[in-house]
Design a protein around this motif. Structure first.
Motif, short mmCIF file in Angstrom:
data_model
loop_
_atom_site.label_atom_id
_atom_site.label_comp_id
_atom_site.label_asym_id
_atom_site.label_seq_id
_atom_site.Cartn_x
_atom_site.Cartn_y
_atom_site.Cartn_z
N LEU A 173 39.43 21.90 27.02
CA LEU A 173 39.65 20.74 27.75
C LEU A 173 39.02 19.56 27.40
CD1 LEU A 173 38.23 22.62 31.22
CD2 LEU A 173 40.65 21.89 30.88
N PRO A 174 39.68 18.43 27.51
CA PRO A 174 40.60 18.13 28.93
C PRO A 174 41.95 18.58 28.66
CG PRO A 174 40.15 16.19 27.77
CD PRO A 174 39.11 17.09 27.05
N ARG A 175 42.30 19.13 27.34
CA ARG A 175 43.74 19.43 27.25
C ARG A 175 43.99 20.82 28.10
NH1 ARG A 175 47.77 17.88 24.21
NH2 ARG A 175 49.42 19.31 23.22
N TRP A 176 45.22 20.58 28.84
CA TRP A 176 45.95 21.76 29.68
C TRP A 176 44.92 22.33 30.31
CZ3 TRP A 176 50.28 20.73 28.38
CH2 TRP A 176 50.82 20.46 27.35
N GLN B 69 34.27 15.09 31.06
CA GLN B 69 35.72 15.07 30.13
C GLN B 69 36.24 13.74 29.91
OE1 GLN B 69 38.64 18.37 31.48
NE2 GLN B 69 37.10 19.26 32.42
N ASP B 70 36.77 13.65 28.84
CA ASP B 70 37.67 12.51 28.53
C ASP B 70 38.80 12.47 29.35
OD1 ASP B 70 38.99 10.29 27.67
OD2 ASP B 70 38.73 10.69 25.48
N GLU B 71 38.98 11.67 30.57
CA GLU B 71 40.14 11.69 31.59
C GLU B 71 41.15 11.19 30.73
OE1 GLU B 71 40.66 12.89 34.67
OE2 GLU B 71 38.58 13.90 34.21
N SER B 72 41.26 10.24 29.98
CA SER B 72 42.28 9.62 28.92
C SER B 72 42.87 10.66 28.16
CB SER B 72 41.78 8.33 28.11
OG SER B 72 41.08 8.73 27.10
N ALA B 73 42.45 11.78 27.90
CA ALA B 73 42.81 12.68 27.08
C ALA B 73 43.30 14.05 27.89
CB ALA B 73 41.74 13.41 25.85
N ALA B 74 43.31 14.12 29.22
CA ALA B 74 43.86 15.09 29.81
C ALA B 74 45.26 15.30 29.86
CB ALA B 74 43.30 15.04 31.38
N THR B 75 45.66 16.59 29.71
CA THR B 75 46.79 17.14 29.83
C THR B 75 47.05 18.24 30.83
OG1 THR B 75 46.84 18.44 28.04
CG2 THR B 75 47.63 16.37 27.42
N PHE B 76 47.97 18.41 31.55
CA PHE B 76 48.26 19.53 32.59
C PHE B 76 49.35 20.41 32.24
CE2 PHE B 76 46.11 15.80 34.15
CZ PHE B 76 45.22 16.13 34.99
N SER B 77 49.04 21.61 32.39
CA SER B 77 49.89 22.64 32.54
C SER B 77 50.68 23.03 33.71
CB SER B 77 49.52 24.27 32.07
OG SER B 77 48.20 24.60 32.96
N ARG B 78 51.73 23.51 33.92
CA ARG B 78 52.47 23.62 35.26
C ARG B 78 52.31 25.12 35.73
NH1 ARG B 78 58.51 24.19 34.58
NH2 ARG B 78 58.86 24.90 32.36
#
Length: 329
Positions: free
Chosen positions: A128-131, A210-219
């Motif tokens: 996190l914040p990735r995925w 967490q760094d909100e600018s680096a957040a990505t989201f899985s579906r």
């Protein structure tokens, strides 16, 4: 004597009285790690999903976490709705002050989170914040990430949004599948949680937002998510086959409308790729099917025709010579 406690020790005397939230097999290593921490903590019970129908006869079966709890004499709550007052009353009655989550499958509402003065820790299988979201392992493999890992985070009312307590990385090559990565992350997450929890209880850890600018989201994946689009790049398609091997699986439709599952495949690029139209099936020098994609071809190593057993790709093509030159969709 209360199970898990030393002689003369009461549950009230433990600094952390823990409720575990989890449902599938992925959650079991973390649950076992919590059990092994006793009597440093007291594992008061589990919250898990309701029994679900399985198999052809659709008989109700408990979750892996429910089975484990029954075998170890732990109270197990199985709410349909986390906002249900009867469930929350039962949770309060277990007198816990800290929660731990591993693959529970539901967002825990603020009212439930507030029942735990020491917070709720979550074992999340990504860096996190990735995925953030429901399918982080699949997302990392499908995206071609060179690494993934596990994060121990504080849970808030937003999805995978809370501050980070600890992380551990896992390198990815070009051959991992979700089925091979998931148990590795389950074990690493359990080990990391075990070490982190002791430090958290003793006040040695400062949470990092967490760094909100680096957040990505899985579906959220559905069965339809595995339908191959042949206009896509062949490397992307090959990664999807590996990412979706456990669920939902990847597939195409044959000209007769029947579904063909792709169980194992690899990308073919350059001069070895056929020049047929996108989605067209050809044959390689060893008799395996090649499907033209946007920038190469996918070699089908192992497949499963609808209603039949899995088989090698060359065996499938020997029995379906009429498909050569036809277009799959």
């Amino acid at each position: 004597m209360v199970r898990g406690l030393a002689a003369g020790q009461s549950a009230k005397a433990c600094p952390a009285r823990v409720i575990f939230f989890g449902t599938p097999e992925f959650a079991l290593p973390t649950l076992e790690a919590l059990w092994s921490l006793q009597p440093k903590i007291f594992l008061a019970g589990v919250v898990t999903g309701p029994d679900k129908p399985v198999g052809r006869e659709q008989k109700l079966a408990p979750s892996p976490v429910k089975l484990w709890a029954d075998q170890h004499g732990l109270p197990a709550l199985q709410p349909i709705r986390l906002a249900d007052r009867a469930f929350q009353a039962a949770l309060v009655a277990l007198d816990a002050n800290l929660g731990v989550i591993a693959s529970f499958g539901k967002i825990i509402p603020k009212g439930v989170l507030g029942l735990f003065p020491m917070g709720v820790l979550n074992v999340h299988p990504s860096l996190l914040p990735r995925w953030r979201g429901p399918s982080p392992i699949q997302a990392a493999i499908a995206a071609g990430d060179k690494e993934t890992g596990v994060t121990i985070m504080l849970t808030d009312e937003k999805m995978d949004h809370g501050s980070i307590l600890a992380q551990e990385r896992l390198a990815l090559a070009d051959e991992e599948t979700t089925a091979s990565v998931r148990p590795l992350l389950a074990k690493r997450g359990a080990s990391l949680l075990k070490n982190t929890l002791v430090s958290w209880i003793s006040g040695e850890i400062r949470p990092t937002p967490q760094d909100e600018s680096a957040a990505t989201f899985s579906r959220m994946l559905t069965r339809a998510s595995g339908h191959i689009e042949w206009n896509s790049g062949v490397d992307e398609i090959a990664r999807l086959v590996r990412a979706y091997d456990s669920w939902p699986g990847t597939f195409v439709f044959l000209p007769d409308g029947f579904r063909l599952k792709i169980l194992s495949a690899r990308a073919v690029v350059g001069s070895a790729a056929p020049t047929a139209g996108v989605g067209t099936i050809t044959e390689d020098s060893l008799g395996f099917p090649l499907i033209r994609a946007g920038d190469g071809a996918l070699l089908l190593q192992r497949v499963q025709p609808e209603g039949k057993a899995p088989m090698e790709g060359d065996a499938f093509l020997r029995g379906h010579r009429n498909l050569i030159g036809q277009q799959l969709r």
